[in-house]
Design an enzyme around this catalytic site. Structure first.
Site, mmCIF file in Angstrom:
data_model
loop_
_atom_site.group_PDB
_atom_site.id
_atom_site.type_symbol
_atom_site.label_atom_id
_atom_site.label_comp_id
_atom_site.label_asym_id
_atom_site.label_seq_id
_atom_site.Cartn_x
_atom_site.Cartn_y
_atom_site.Cartn_z
ATOM 1 C CG HIS A 1 44.908 45.346 93.710
ATOM 2 N ND1 HIS A 1 44.586 46.244 94.705
ATOM 3 C CD2 HIS A 1 46.252 45.477 93.502
ATOM 4 C CE1 HIS A 1 45.676 46.886 95.096
ATOM 5 N NE2 HIS A 1 46.701 46.451 94.383
ATOM 6 C CD GLU B 1 44.286 45.197 99.784
ATOM 7 O OE1 GLU B 1 45.273 44.609 99.305
ATOM 8 O OE2 GLU B 1 43.420 44.624 100.465
ATOM 9 C CG HIS C 1 39.968 37.895 100.801
ATOM 10 N ND1 HIS C 1 40.393 37.419 99.586
ATOM 11 C CD2 HIS C 1 40.862 38.868 101.134
ATOM 12 C CE1 HIS C 1 41.471 38.068 99.203
ATOM 13 N NE2 HIS C 1 41.776 38.951 100.123
ATOM 14 C CG ASP D 1 50.633 8.827 109.814
ATOM 15 O OD1 ASP D 1 51.524 9.284 109.063
ATOM 16 O OD2 ASP D 1 50.861 8.008 110.724
ATOM 17 C CG ASP E 1 45.357 41.521 104.490
ATOM 18 O OD1 ASP E 1 46.524 41.515 104.068
ATOM 19 O OD2 ASP E 1 44.365 41.389 103.740
ATOM 20 C CG HIS F 1 39.870 42.300 101.430
ATOM 21 N ND1 HIS F 1 39.984 41.839 102.723
ATOM 22 C CD2 HIS F 1 41.148 42.439 100.976
ATOM 23 C CE1 HIS F 1 41.262 41.676 103.032
ATOM 24 N NE2 HIS F 1 41.997 42.039 101.997
ATOM 25 C CD GLU G 1 46.285 44.735 102.820
ATOM 26 O OE1 GLU G 1 45.184 44.135 102.887
ATOM 27 O OE2 GLU G 1 47.355 44.184 102.486
ATOM 28 C CG ASP H 1 49.767 41.319 101.340
ATOM 29 O OD1 ASP H 1 49.345 41.115 102.497
ATOM 30 O OD2 ASP H 1 49.012 41.508 100.366
ATOM 31 C CG HIS I 1 47.673 36.462 94.599
ATOM 32 N ND1 HIS I 1 46.482 35.932 94.150
ATOM 33 C CD2 HIS I 1 47.334 37.572 95.303
ATOM 34 C CE1 HIS I 1 45.471 36.686 94.557
ATOM 35 N NE2 HIS I 1 45.963 37.688 95.252
ATOM 36 N NE ARG J 1 49.137 44.722 98.177
ATOM 37 C CZ ARG J 1 49.848 43.870 97.427
ATOM 38 N NH1 ARG J 1 50.089 44.156 96.145
ATOM 39 N NH2 ARG J 1 50.319 42.749 97.934
ATOM 40 C CE1 TYR K 1 51.431 46.024 93.324
ATOM 41 C CE2 TYR K 1 49.438 46.882 92.280
ATOM 42 C CZ TYR K 1 50.091 46.397 93.401
ATOM 43 O OH TYR K 1 49.416 46.286 94.573
#
Length: 517
Positions: free
Chosen positions: A424, A455, A435, A132, A350, A428, A478, A339, A322, A476, A459
């Site tokens: 990538h 973004e 997203h 719960d 983002d 988006h 972004e 990120d 990720h 990266r 790598y």
């Protein structure tokens, strides 16, 4: 009695001509009217129905008449300007959003459907971590977009009036003194009408059959609240059910002036949190400690929660796109790719920034960073509403720019090989979901008031075929942008997060700016 039958009959035929139940506060009524109002309110709430007569509807009267809850001062299932004047102006239903804006959204949605159509939008339901112990509730964004209601296990029922305006019925949790003692106040059916502008409201989901009895088309998204699906299917076995997702997403794709301001507030909080987090970065820290610092900084600036599980990836971890373990030690000489973003008033940010753990870029790190920064600058400049440019075409441009840069360094010999280092997409759609509007194709040409991310990143794996100076570098950058009107430049709303190398190094070596909301 007759009152119960009357309310059921009126709801069964509300599509053509909604019948309303008049409610009058006892203080403003004669003795006769007072008795009548209480009798009608009690009869209606026996069935769970409350009706809006489009006059001033007092939120105390029906609840007290039916004996649900008696409380003074009245509290609701979410902030209201009477209880949270520090968060809401008297004209606002939700932060920076008025009842008129929500009504306009519903009207525009229903203009897509023929007469005698019902659109059912379920709220999110509570989820538990174990037994719960609940997760913190987060509302279904389609539901919130159309009414602003922040309680679980609710349902929005929309039909079209004869004047093409939306008619709104809300099924909401019943006010219950025992549950409210544990979980907090509930708004109830009376509040759904008086505060959220519902035409009718009910606290008993079983009464849904009164509405679904005589319709031609039903639109319902069955992926939100599985526990509601059986109720819907039981009443609609004879009707094909379609999803309204596409129609809603095409509305959400274009941000209103109020939404753009909410996004600016959200990205300002997150951008400033990035600057403060850079100032607290030191070799020897755990990635998770830096994550904790960012969460503190963004919440101190008004965010209610993190917008998504953040990436705090030091060194080679940045090559895992990720990566959310955030459990390694940040070493002197590493870069840290972050990120992350906060969510403020249901609108997230983002943002990705990459900076040196020791506060100073190496020559190789600076070389790669500038390469990515130039690609991003060009992609943002190309993101205009000219009738041709889209996220897809901007991605194609990014691939060409990266090919030119990597080819000069003998890292690729064809555009196909670029994907090894830039795997990538360039961005988006962005909105209340990170997203956002996923059914809207990225080949759709940009138009004013769309919002997206840009973004680019590179790598480099730690393998012998990569020059040693680049091995293990992952970067990266972004930003979040709003597409301008008539080919005007896009607005970069994440500018509070340092991005130029000089600004990043200065932030890393400075003291943290003060917290503020």
């Amino acid at each position: 009695g007759k009152g119960t039958q009357c309310h059921t009959h009126s709801m069964r035929h509300h599509l053509a001509s909604p019948v309303v139940l008049r409610s009058t506060h006892p203080r403003h009524a004669t003795a006769t009217n007072n008795a009548t109002a209480l009798s009608l309110a009690t009869s209606a709430t026996t069935w769970g129905w409350h009706h809006n007569d489009r006059r001033s509807y007092n939120v105390f009267s029906p609840a007290r008449a039916s004996g649900e809850v008696s409380a003074a001062p009245r509290r609701y299932g979410q902030p209201h300007h009477s209880t949270h004047p520090h968060l809401l102006k008297p004209t606002e239903l939700c932060p920076n959003l008025t009842t008129e804006e929500f009504a306009s959204r519903r009207d525009r949605l229903m203009s897509n459907f023929p007469a005698n159509t019902i659109v059912l939008i379920p709220s999110a339901t509570l989820s538990t971590m174990s037994n719960d112990i609940p997760y913190r509730f987060h509302q279904n964004t389609d539901f919130y977009y159309l009414c602003g209601f922040q309680e679980p296990d609710s349902l929005l029922v929309l039909t079209k009036r004869n004047n093409n305006k939306a008619h709104m019925i809300m099924f909401v949790p019943k006010r219950d003194s025992n549950r409210e003692m544990w979980d907090g106040a509930r708004t109830g059916a009376d509040g759904a009408i008086s505060i959220f502008g519902a035409d009718d409201a009910c606290t008993n989901m079983d009464k849904l059959y009164n509405i679904l009895d005589n319709v031609d088309e039903v639109y319902y998204n069955d992926s939100v609240n599985p526990s509601l699906n059986k109720t819907i299917a039981r009443n609609l076995a004879h009707i094909k059910i379609r999803s309204p997702t596409s129609q809603i997403q095409h509305l959400r794709l274009y941000k209103s002036a109020a939404e753009k301001e909410l996004m600016r507030r959200s990205t300002a909080a997150s951008g400033q949190a990035f600057a403060a987090t850079m100032a607290h970065t030191e070799p020897g820290m755990l990635e998770s400690a830096l994550e904790a610092r960012f969460e503190l900084e963004v919440k101190m600036r008004g965010a209610q929660r993190m917008a998504y599980p953040p990436v705090f990836a030091a060194g080679i971890n940045a090559n895992t796109l990720h990566y959310i373990s955030n459990d390694m030690v940040m070493r002197d000489g590493d870069l840290i790719l972050v990120d992350a973003g906060g969510e403020r008033d249901m609108y997230p940010s983002d943002i990705t920034r990459t900076w040196p753990v020791n506060g100073k870029f190496s020559s190789a790190q600076e070389e790669v960073y500038e390469m990515i920064l130039q690609v991003q600058k060009t992609c943002i400049e190309r993101s205009v509403a000219d009738g041709r440019t889209s996220l897809d075409s901007v991605h194609t441009q990014a691939m060409k720019l990266f090919y030119d840069a990597l080819y000069k360094k003998n890292l690729v010999s064809s555009t196909h090989e670029v994907r090894r280092f830039f795997p990538h997409s360039i961005g988006h759609w962005l909105g209340m979901d990170i997203h956002d509007t996923p059914d809207v194709h990225t080949a759709m040409p940009f138009r004013a008031d769309m919002m997206c991310t840009i973004e680019p990143g590179l790598y480099f794996p730690d393998t012998p075929d990569v020059p040693e100076r680049y091995r293990g570098i992952g970067i990266r950058i972004e930003d979040n942008i709003i597409i301008g009107p008539g080919g005007a430049p896009a607005e970069v709303i994440t500018h509070h997060a340092p991005k130029q190398i000089a600004d990043i190094e200065a932030a890393c070596q400075s003291k943290s700016p003060p917290h503020h909301t």
